[in-house]
Design an enzyme around this catalytic site. Structure first.
Site, PDB file in Angstrom:
ATOM      1  CB  SER A 137      45.806  29.384 -84.239  1.00 14.31           C
ATOM      2  OG  SER A 137      45.281  29.066 -82.959  1.00 14.31           O
ATOM      3  CE1 TYR A 151      50.777  30.446 -82.115  1.00 11.54           C
ATOM      4  CE2 TYR A 151      48.420  30.523 -81.672  1.00 11.54           C
ATOM      5  CZ  TYR A 151      49.507  29.927 -82.293  1.00 11.54           C
ATOM      6  OH  TYR A 151      49.313  28.831 -83.096  1.00 11.54           O
TER       7      TYR A 151
END
Length: 238
Positions: A137, A151
């Site tokens: 990501s 995350y």
């Protein structure tokens, strides 16, 4: 007519989103596709979309014993690529709201799972001169309040894990690629504290866009390695 391939790709998180799109992309090229995920029904739906080259295996990649069972089933038949698409997040994700339990759950799937898979499949990947692709990501490059504490931590770690594979295993012919997308229109968006509208989702990357990046990374000639790919929507989505 597409010539049947003797090559095998193992894809985690194959029941939806990017994992499903990657599976369909490789199945269309007649690769043998091993679909891995926690939900048998979702995996079966992907298998039906991908066609006859797909097999399914239910596995929680955050559980090391289950990953070892997965390897016992498939490593002996040869694996040419492992694509880690499984990923999760939680809704309370700020420092003020996230719990230790949620933090560890996110890291189990997003970081520990790819480690377990790389560890158990490395002998097979060495034998096939294979490729590991980790769906990362852009929150693993620049910390994001929107993405949240667990995350961001997991994705920074995944980037380091990918680099570690290349540092040690490239001399044995194994390649590792970190693909870091911006916003993607997948079911994971529903876990945001405020899920984006349909209009905003339409402007995001689609799962098929990321699948094309995976295909590129895996099918490069063996002498070539793209260690990192950053792919973002052309139009801002926030």
């Amino acid at each position: 007519m597409t010539t049947p391939s003797s090559q095998t790709v193992l894809i985690t998180g194959a029941g939806s989103g990017v994992g499903r799109a990657v599976a369909i992309r490789f199945a269309a090229a007649s690769w043998n596709v091993v679909l891995v995920g926690r939900r048998a029904e979702a995996l079966q739906e992907t298998a039906e979309l991908g066609g006859g080259n797909c097999v399914t295996h239910v596995c929680d990649i955050g559980d090391e014993a289950q990953v070892q069972g997965l390897a016992a089933t498939f490593s002996s038949v040869g694996v040419d690529a492992v694509v880690n698409c499984a990923g999760t997040n939680v809704s309370p994700r700020s420092w003020a709201g996230v719990s230790s339990e949620d933090y560890h759950a996110v890291l189990a799937t997003n970081l520990h799972g790819p480690f377990y898979l790389a560890k158990v499949f490395m002998p097979a990947l060495r034998a096939s001169l294979g490729t590991v692709v980790n769906i990362n990501s852009d929150a693993g490059i620049i910390g994001s309040e929107k993405a949240g504490v667990p995350y961001v931590t997991s994705k920074f770690g995944l980037r380091g894990l990918t680099q570690s594979i290349n540092a040690e295993e490239r001399r044995h012919g194994v390649r590792a690629v970190s693909i870091s997308p911006g916003d993607i229109n997948t079911p994971l968006l529903d876990r945001r504290p405020v899920p984006p509208s349909a209009e905003i989702r339409a402007k995001m990357l689609q799962a098929e866009d990321v699948a094309e990046a995976v295909w590129f990374a895996v099918t490069l000639p063996g002498r070539a390695l793209v260690e990192e790919i950053v792919i973002r929507p052309t139009e801002a989505t926030t």
